[in-house]
Scaffold this motif. Structure first.
Motif, PDB file in Angstrom:
ATOM      1  N   ASP A   1       0.808  -1.214   0.000  1.00 17.56           N
ATOM      2  CA  ASP A   1       0.000   0.000   0.000  1.00 17.56           C
ATOM      3  C   ASP A   1       0.843   1.266   0.000  1.00 17.56           C
ATOM      4  O   ASP A   1       0.290   2.381  -0.029  1.00 17.56           O
ATOM      5  N   LEU A   2       2.155   1.129   0.032  1.00 20.50           N
ATOM      6  CA  LEU A   2       3.027   2.299   0.085  1.00 20.50           C
ATOM      7  C   LEU A   2       3.347   2.798  -1.324  1.00 20.50           C
ATOM      8  O   LEU A   2       3.546   1.993  -2.241  1.00 20.50           O
ATOM      9  N   PRO A   3       3.421   4.105  -1.515  1.00 23.05           N
ATOM     10  CA  PRO A   3       3.738   4.634  -2.851  1.00 23.05           C
ATOM     11  C   PRO A   3       5.080   4.142  -3.377  1.00 23.05           C
ATOM     12  O   PRO A   3       5.215   3.848  -4.561  1.00 23.05           O
ATOM     13  N   GLU A   4       6.075   4.058  -2.496  1.00 29.70           N
ATOM     14  CA  GLU A   4       7.401   3.601  -2.895  1.00 29.70           C
ATOM     15  C   GLU A   4       7.913   2.582  -1.879  1.00 29.70           C
ATOM     16  O   GLU A   4       8.606   2.930  -0.919  1.00 29.70           O
ATOM     17  N   PRO A   5       7.577   1.310  -2.071  1.00 28.16           N
ATOM     18  CA  PRO A   5       8.033   0.273  -1.141  1.00 28.16           C
ATOM     19  C   PRO A   5       9.563   0.239  -1.072  1.00 28.16           C
ATOM     20  O   PRO A   5      10.235   0.412  -2.091  1.00 28.16           O
ATOM     21  N   PRO A   6      10.131   0.038   0.125  1.00 27.41           N
ATOM     22  CA  PRO A   6      11.594  -0.021   0.261  1.00 27.41           C
ATOM     23  C   PRO A   6      12.141  -1.286  -0.395  1.00 27.41           C
ATOM     24  O   PRO A   6      11.965  -2.396   0.113  1.00 27.41           O
ATOM     25  N   ALA A   7      12.794  -1.123  -1.528  1.00 30.30           N
ATOM     26  CA  ALA A   7      13.185  -2.261  -2.364  1.00 30.30           C
ATOM     27  C   ALA A   7      14.045  -3.277  -1.627  1.00 30.30           C
ATOM     28  O   ALA A   7      13.848  -4.490  -1.762  1.00 30.30           O
ATOM     29  N   LYS A   8      14.995  -2.806  -0.829  1.00 30.49           N
ATOM     30  CA  LYS A   8      15.908  -3.729  -0.158  1.00 30.49           C
ATOM     31  C   LYS A   8      15.162  -4.637   0.795  1.00 30.49           C
ATOM     32  O   LYS A   8      15.408  -5.852   0.843  1.00 30.49           O
ATOM     33  N   ARG A   9      14.245  -4.082   1.536  1.00 30.14           N
ATOM     34  CA  ARG A   9      13.496  -4.905   2.486  1.00 30.14           C
ATOM     35  C   ARG A   9      12.482  -5.794   1.778  1.00 30.14           C
ATOM     36  O   ARG A   9      12.262  -6.932   2.181  1.00 30.14           O
ATOM     37  N   VAL A  10      11.860  -5.275   0.736  1.00 35.46           N
ATOM     38  CA  VAL A  10      10.932  -6.107  -0.036  1.00 35.46           C
ATOM     39  C   VAL A  10      11.643  -7.351  -0.543  1.00 35.46           C
ATOM     40  O   VAL A  10      11.129  -8.473  -0.448  1.00 35.46           O
ATOM     41  N   GLU A  11      12.845  -7.166  -1.061  1.00 33.56           N
ATOM     42  CA  GLU A  11      13.584  -8.285  -1.639  1.00 33.56           C
ATOM     43  C   GLU A  11      14.232  -9.175  -0.586  1.00 33.56           C
ATOM     44  O   GLU A  11      14.717 -10.258  -0.906  1.00 33.56           O
ATOM     45  N   SER A  12      14.243  -8.739   0.663  1.00 36.11           N
ATOM     46  CA  SER A  12      14.878  -9.528   1.730  1.00 36.11           C
ATOM     47  C   SER A  12      13.898 -10.424   2.473  1.00 36.11           C
ATOM     48  O   SER A  12      14.322 -11.190   3.346  1.00 36.11           O
ATOM     49  N   GLY A  13      12.621 -10.341   2.139  1.00 35.96           N
ATOM     50  CA  GLY A  13      11.618 -11.071   2.908  1.00 35.96           C
ATOM     51  C   GLY A  13      11.839 -12.573   2.959  1.00 35.96           C
ATOM     52  O   GLY A  13      11.811 -13.187   4.030  1.00 35.96           O
ATOM     53  N   ARG A  14      12.082 -13.179   1.818  1.00 36.57           N
ATOM     54  CA  ARG A  14      12.263 -14.636   1.779  1.00 36.57           C
ATOM     55  C   ARG A  14      13.594 -15.038   2.429  1.00 36.57           C
ATOM     56  O   ARG A  14      13.647 -16.027   3.160  1.00 36.57           O
ATOM     57  N   ARG A  15      14.617 -14.281   2.147  1.00 42.34           N
ATOM     58  CA  ARG A  15      15.912 -14.575   2.755  1.00 42.34           C
ATOM     59  C   ARG A  15      15.816 -14.533   4.280  1.00 42.34           C
ATOM     60  O   ARG A  15      16.249 -15.456   4.981  1.00 42.34           O
TER      61      ARG A  15
END
Length: 322
Positions: free
Chosen positions: A21-35
């Motif tokens: 729901d955020l206009p600009e999701p924080p890419a680093k954290r988005v991509e770190s979820g599975r890791r």
């Protein structure tokens, strides 16, 4: 030694849903979820620490149409799923990760983090929407053969506790004594504020298991500077909270998102915290509980004078930590 408290670890497991729901999701954290999810499962198994995994219900689906026509969400709520993330199933679904939680050696609790990360305390979230979120999450859990006893509010935005009670929830993570992790560092080091809390039953019959410490509330350049001249402030606070639980009969409740683990430095923070917990547990009668364990213990104590009634929290300030 007298009474000894306990430690609770809870995780907000959400992958992309924590940011959709955020206009600009924080890419680093988005991509770190599975890791981060996989690292935490390994660490918790290594140190035999059962945790409460509050999972966004949508992650337990194998697939969906992205429309959710029967869901009373506000216009645009599922736009990112239908659009920018339409080809990112790794952010929208996680049945493999949920299976990892259920099959882990540690006896984890599967809790609810709503169906699609709706903020229950938002004035625009009416009772119908809150009920739909919990109804769908409970339905999906039942399809997995699981029931939902505990609930963690997205961004700690507390609301609609009556809906939780209606759906058979026993416990929720209530607001922290401090508004956020940074202030937590200041209050706890300068003002010597206690990190141990006392879970209580509210007027809806729900057990409020308050958060004590967000483990990733002091990041960025400030963390780097602190570590270069002293040590990791959050590690020191976590150690202090664990030690305080040994000396009390309260609960030290620490929490995080798997996506907070973006690097090996973050992994090491968690390893050090869990290592300290393991040592103190081996030396004392300190126990590790899930939120559901705490609720059952509190509920058994009803009528003995141990348990107390906590006032409503809907009117209090909420803690929002993505």
């Amino acid at each position: 030694m007298g009474a000894v408290g306990s430690v609770v670890v809870s995780l907000d497991a959400e992958l992309g849903w924590g940011f959709h729901d955020l206009p600009e999701p924080p890419a680093k954290r988005v991509e770190s979820g599975r890791r981060g999810w996989s690292v935490m499962l390994e660490l918790l198994d290594e140190f035999d620490v059962p945790a409460t995994w509050a999972v966004v219900g949508h992650l337990m689906l194998e697939s969906c149409d992205g429309v959710h026509a029967d869901h009373p969400a506000p216009p645009g709520w599922f736009d990112r799923e239908r659009g920018a993330w339409a080809d990112r199933e790794d952010l929208r679904f996680g049945p493999d990760l949920v299976e990892g939680v259920l099959e882990a050696d540690a006896d984890h609790e599967l809790a609810s983090h709503t169906f699609s990360h709706v903020l229950f305390g938002d004035p625009k979230t009416d009772r119908e929407l809150a009920a739909a979120e919990l109804d769908r999450a409970t339905e999906i859990a039942a399809e997995w053969g699981e029931s939902i006893d505990s609930f963690v509010y997205p961004r700690n935005d507390v609301g609609h506790r009556d809906v939780l009670a209606e759906y058979g929830v026993s416990a929720y993570r209530g607001r922290s004594p401090t508004r956020d992790g940074v202030r937590g560092v200041f209050d706890s080091t300068v003002r010597d504020q206690s990190l141990v809390t006392t879970p209580r039953t509210d007027e809806h019959g729900l057990v409020n298991v308050p958060a004590s410490l967000f483990l990733f509330g002091f990041e960025g350049p400030a963390r780097t500077v602190a570590e270069s001249i002293w040590t990791d402030p959050m590690l020191e606070l976590a150690r202090r909270g664990i030690d305080e639980a040994v000396r009390s009969d309260g609960v030290f409740h620490m929490w995080l998102h798997p996506n907070n683990l973006t690097s090996e430095r973050d992994d090491q923070r968690m390893r050090s915290i869990l290592s300290h917990l393991e040592r103190r547990r081996s030396e004392t009668d300190l126990t590790v509980e899930t939120m559901g364990d705490v609720a059952r213990r509190i509920q058994r104590s009803r009528g003995t004078g141990i348990d107390g009634a906590a006032g409503g929290v809907d009117g209090q300030a909420t803690v929002r930590s993505n």
